[in-house]
Design a protein around this motif. Sequence first.
Motif, PDB file in Angstrom:
ATOM      1  N   GLY A 135       9.987  -1.550  -6.616  1.00 21.69           N
ATOM      2  CA  GLY A 135       9.271  -0.461  -5.626  1.00 21.69           C
ATOM      3  C   GLY A 135       9.159   0.676  -6.446  1.00 21.69           C
ATOM      4  N   HIS A 136       7.726   1.021  -6.277  1.00 21.08           N
ATOM      5  CA  HIS A 136       7.390   2.243  -6.874  1.00 21.08           C
ATOM      6  C   HIS A 136       6.746   3.162  -6.066  1.00 21.08           C
ATOM      7  CE1 HIS A 136       8.017   0.583 -11.104  1.00 21.08           C
ATOM      8  NE2 HIS A 136       7.665  -0.442 -10.609  1.00 21.08           N
ATOM      9  N   TYR A 137       6.688   2.983  -4.860  1.00 22.19           N
ATOM     10  CA  TYR A 137       6.079   4.019  -3.977  1.00 22.19           C
ATOM     11  C   TYR A 137       7.248   4.026  -2.791  1.00 22.19           C
ATOM     12  CZ  TYR A 137       3.380   6.195  -0.124  1.00 22.19           C
ATOM     13  OH  TYR A 137       2.842   6.765   0.757  1.00 22.19           O
ATOM     14  N   LEU A 138       7.394   5.342  -2.164  1.00 24.84           N
ATOM     15  CA  LEU A 138       8.395   5.400  -1.366  1.00 24.84           C
ATOM     16  C   LEU A 138       7.522   6.565  -0.195  1.00 24.84           C
ATOM     17  CD1 LEU A 138      11.304   5.112   0.242  1.00 24.84           C
ATOM     18  CD2 LEU A 138      11.722   7.310  -0.645  1.00 24.84           C
ATOM     19  N   GLN A 139       7.483   6.448   1.117  1.00 23.38           N
ATOM     20  CA  GLN A 139       7.004   6.939   2.035  1.00 23.38           C
ATOM     21  C   GLN A 139       8.411   7.519   2.907  1.00 23.38           C
ATOM     22  OE1 GLN A 139       3.042   6.447   3.275  1.00 23.38           O
ATOM     23  NE2 GLN A 139       3.771   6.958   5.665  1.00 23.38           N
ATOM     24  N   ILE A 140       8.330   8.871   3.235  1.00 21.43           N
ATOM     25  CA  ILE A 140       9.357   9.625   3.893  1.00 21.43           C
ATOM     26  C   ILE A 140       8.793   9.935   5.167  1.00 21.43           C
ATOM     27  CG2 ILE A 140      10.923  11.204   4.255  1.00 21.43           C
ATOM     28  CD1 ILE A 140      11.304  11.337   1.101  1.00 21.43           C
ATOM     29  N   ASP A 141       9.209   9.665   6.403  1.00 20.12           N
ATOM     30  CA  ASP A 141       8.738   9.891   7.488  1.00 20.12           C
ATOM     31  C   ASP A 141       9.330  11.168   8.159  1.00 20.12           C
ATOM     32  OD1 ASP A 141       6.921   9.034   9.796  1.00 20.12           O
ATOM     33  OD2 ASP A 141       8.671   8.834  11.093  1.00 20.12           O
ATOM     34  N   GLU A 142       8.812  12.350   8.033  1.00 22.65           N
ATOM     35  CA  GLU A 142       9.325  13.412   8.434  1.00 22.65           C
ATOM     36  C   GLU A 142       8.929  13.958   9.694  1.00 22.65           C
ATOM     37  OE1 GLU A 142      11.401  15.908   8.975  1.00 22.65           O
ATOM     38  OE2 GLU A 142      11.510  16.683   7.048  1.00 22.65           O
ATOM     39  N   GLY A 184       8.735   7.281 -12.600  1.00 23.10           N
ATOM     40  CA  GLY A 184       7.326   6.493 -12.093  1.00 23.10           C
ATOM     41  C   GLY A 184       7.389   6.053 -10.574  1.00 23.10           C
ATOM     42  N   MET A 185       8.067   6.726  -9.761  1.00 21.87           N
ATOM     43  CA  MET A 185       8.178   6.282  -8.428  1.00 21.87           C
ATOM     44  C   MET A 185       7.276   7.586  -7.683  1.00 21.87           C
ATOM     45  SD  MET A 185      10.936   5.847  -5.548  1.00 21.87           S
ATOM     46  CE  MET A 185      11.263   4.136  -5.902  1.00 21.87           C
ATOM     47  N   THR A 186       6.314   7.080  -6.951  1.00 22.33           N
ATOM     48  CA  THR A 186       5.643   8.091  -6.323  1.00 22.33           C
ATOM     49  C   THR A 186       6.088   8.101  -4.771  1.00 22.33           C
ATOM     50  OG1 THR A 186       3.613   7.307  -7.550  1.00 22.33           O
ATOM     51  CG2 THR A 186       3.253   8.380  -5.288  1.00 22.33           C
ATOM     52  N   ILE A 187       6.275   9.524  -4.294  1.00 18.30           N
ATOM     53  CA  ILE A 187       6.767   9.751  -3.103  1.00 18.30           C
ATOM     54  C   ILE A 187       5.672  10.464  -2.147  1.00 18.30           C
ATOM     55  CG2 ILE A 187       8.435  11.031  -1.786  1.00 18.30           C
ATOM     56  CD1 ILE A 187      10.705  10.187  -3.863  1.00 18.30           C
ATOM     57  N   GLY A 188       5.457   9.860  -0.952  1.00 21.40           N
ATOM     58  CA  GLY A 188       4.592  10.649   0.135  1.00 21.40           C
ATOM     59  C   GLY A 188       5.532  10.721   1.244  1.00 21.40           C
ATOM     60  N   VAL A 189       5.103  11.939   1.893  1.00 21.01           N
ATOM     61  CA  VAL A 189       5.518  12.357   3.176  1.00 21.01           C
ATOM     62  C   VAL A 189       4.595  12.391   4.320  1.00 21.01           C
ATOM     63  CG1 VAL A 189       6.792  14.138   4.234  1.00 21.01           C
ATOM     64  CG2 VAL A 189       7.450  13.713   2.064  1.00 21.01           C
ATOM     65  N   HIS A 190       5.026  11.479   5.366  1.00 20.98           N
ATOM     66  CA  HIS A 190       4.391  11.507   6.393  1.00 20.98           C
ATOM     67  C   HIS A 190       5.061  12.707   7.553  1.00 20.98           C
ATOM     68  CE1 HIS A 190       3.709   9.410  10.592  1.00 20.98           C
ATOM     69  NE2 HIS A 190       2.732  10.302  10.264  1.00 20.98           N
ATOM     70  N   THR A 197       6.280  24.162  -1.318  1.00 17.05           N
ATOM     71  CA  THR A 197       7.683  23.841  -2.147  1.00 17.05           C
ATOM     72  C   THR A 197       8.284  22.485  -1.782  1.00 17.05           C
ATOM     73  OG1 THR A 197       8.675  24.583   0.005  1.00 17.05           O
ATOM     74  CG2 THR A 197       7.931  26.356  -1.410  1.00 17.05           C
ATOM     75  N   LEU A 198       7.663  21.692  -0.972  1.00 18.74           N
ATOM     76  CA  LEU A 198       8.348  20.387  -0.827  1.00 18.74           C
ATOM     77  C   LEU A 198       7.576  19.444  -2.069  1.00 18.74           C
ATOM     78  CD1 LEU A 198       8.476  18.271   2.711  1.00 18.74           C
ATOM     79  CD2 LEU A 198       8.179  17.164   0.646  1.00 18.74           C
ATOM     80  N   GLU A 199       8.643  18.854  -2.481  1.00 19.26           N
ATOM     81  CA  GLU A 199       7.926  18.170  -3.888  1.00 19.26           C
ATOM     82  C   GLU A 199       7.557  16.680  -3.536  1.00 19.26           C
ATOM     83  OE1 GLU A 199       7.940  19.488  -6.857  1.00 19.26           O
ATOM     84  OE2 GLU A 199       8.746  21.388  -6.260  1.00 19.26           O
ATOM     85  N   ALA A 200       6.712  16.670  -2.745  1.00 17.73           N
ATOM     86  CA  ALA A 200       6.027  15.251  -2.506  1.00 17.73           C
ATOM     87  C   ALA A 200       4.787  15.207  -3.283  1.00 17.73           C
ATOM     88  CB  ALA A 200       5.614  15.244  -1.006  1.00 17.73           C
ATOM     89  N   ASP A 201       4.425  13.917  -3.798  1.00 10.31           N
ATOM     90  CA  ASP A 201       2.970  13.586  -4.223  1.00 10.31           C
ATOM     91  C   ASP A 201       1.900  13.590  -3.415  1.00 10.31           C
ATOM     92  OD1 ASP A 201       4.228  13.185  -7.022  1.00 10.31           O
ATOM     93  OD2 ASP A 201       5.111  11.483  -5.971  1.00 10.31           O
ATOM     94  N   ALA A 202       2.237  13.071  -1.985  1.00  7.37           N
ATOM     95  CA  ALA A 202       1.206  13.210  -1.262  1.00  7.37           C
ATOM     96  C   ALA A 202       1.883  13.426   0.156  1.00  7.37           C
ATOM     97  CB  ALA A 202       0.723  11.592  -1.160  1.00  7.37           C
ATOM     98  N   PHE A 203       0.684  14.138   0.981  1.00 11.18           N
ATOM     99  CA  PHE A 203       1.030  14.290   2.375  1.00 11.18           C
ATOM    100  C   PHE A 203       0.217  13.624   3.470  1.00 11.18           C
ATOM    101  CE2 PHE A 203       2.685  17.872   0.315  1.00 11.18           C
ATOM    102  CZ  PHE A 203       3.984  18.471   0.746  1.00 11.18           C
ATOM    103  N   PHE A 204       0.942  12.794   4.227  1.00 12.25           N
ATOM    104  CA  PHE A 204       0.230  12.123   5.284  1.00 12.25           C
ATOM    105  C   PHE A 204       0.344  13.116   6.457  1.00 12.25           C
ATOM    106  CE2 PHE A 204       1.277   9.224   2.379  1.00 12.25           C
ATOM    107  CZ  PHE A 204       0.305   7.974   2.622  1.00 12.25           C
ATOM    108  N   LEU A 205      -0.948  13.747   6.889  1.00  8.53           N
ATOM    109  CA  LEU A 205      -1.023  14.562   8.270  1.00  8.53           C
ATOM    110  C   LEU A 205      -1.498  14.129   9.253  1.00  8.53           C
ATOM    111  CD1 LEU A 205      -1.739  17.680   5.917  1.00  8.53           C
ATOM    112  CD2 LEU A 205       0.171  16.888   6.591  1.00  8.53           C
ATOM    113  N   GLU A 206      -1.411  14.068  10.720  1.00 10.85           N
ATOM    114  CA  GLU A 206      -1.864  13.699  11.556  1.00 10.85           C
ATOM    115  C   GLU A 206      -2.769  14.453  12.223  1.00 10.85           C
ATOM    116  OE1 GLU A 206       1.051  12.258  14.551  1.00 10.85           O
ATOM    117  OE2 GLU A 206       2.046  11.038  13.136  1.00 10.85           O
ATOM    118  N   TYR A 207      -3.984  14.062  12.386  1.00 11.26           N
ATOM    119  CA  TYR A 207      -5.029  14.930  12.855  1.00 11.26           C
ATOM    120  C   TYR A 207      -5.864  14.179  13.682  1.00 11.26           C
ATOM    121  CZ  TYR A 207      -4.852  19.034   9.701  1.00 11.26           C
ATOM    122  OH  TYR A 207      -4.484  20.295   9.142  1.00 11.26           O
TER     123      TYR A 207
END
Length: 232
Positions: free
Chosen positions: A47-54, A97-103, A129-139
Motif C-alpha cells: 500500500g502506497h496510498y492512504l486516504q483519511i476521511d475527515e 513513499g506513502m502518499t496521503i490524501g484527506v477527504h 498546516t495539515l500535512e496531507a499531499d492532497a485534499f478531496f473537497l466536497e463541492y
Amino acid sequence: MPAPSYLHYPRGKACVDPAVYPDLEEFFADVVDVYVQELQALHAVGGHYLQIDEVAQPLLCDENLRAAVRARGDDPDRLIDLYIGLINRIVCRRPAGMTIGVHMCRGNAMGKWMASGSYERIAERTFNTLEADAFFLEYDTERAGGFEPLRLMPKGKKVILGLVSTKTPLLESKDFLRRRIDQAALHFPLENLALSPQCGFASHSRGSAMSFGHQEAKLRRVIETAREVWGG
C-alpha cells in the motif's frame, strides 16, 4: 481510514473512560500509535496510498454545529487545531513513499448530509498546516460555498474537486462540470486540480438512492470529463 477525530468529536471528553485514560493526551498518543502501525502494515503489503476521511473539520464550518460544540464546553477552533495535530502526528511517521490524501466529508450516509458552510472558516489553518499531499473537497452543492477558499491552499498541494454527487442519481453534464472546474481554476492552478465524486457510493450498509448503473454512469462521467480537461 476514518480520521482520528472520529474517536473524539461526537462525544468530546466523554469519548473515553476516565478511569482508563485520566489524561486525554495518553489516549491520543495511543490512537496515533495504532494508526502508525496500520500504515506500516498496509505499506508492508504494497500500500502506497492512504486516504483519511475527515468529518469533524468540515462539520466545524457550520455555525450551528460550532454552537453545539461550544454548548458542551469545547472551543471549535481549538478542536480544529487538535484534529490537524493528530493527523500530522500520524503523517510524520508514515512509511517512505506513502502518499496521503484527506477527504473533507460533510456526511453522505443514505444520501443525507450533516453540515453546510464555506471552507473559509477553516481554510487558512487547515490547508496550510495539515500535512496531507492532497485534499478531496466536497463541492457538489451550494452548501459548501464558493471556490474562493482555494486561494489559501499551498500551490504544491493537489485539490480534488468533489463535483459529482453521490447522493442523487441525476447525472451531471460535462459542460456543467467543466464550468465548475474553470471557476475553481480562478483560485488555484488548473494543473493541480482533479475531479472526483463528492464522496463514496457505499457510505452506509443501507446504501443510497442510486443503482449500480447510476454509479457506473457517474464514474464514467468523471473519467470522460477529466480526460477532456487534463488529457490522458
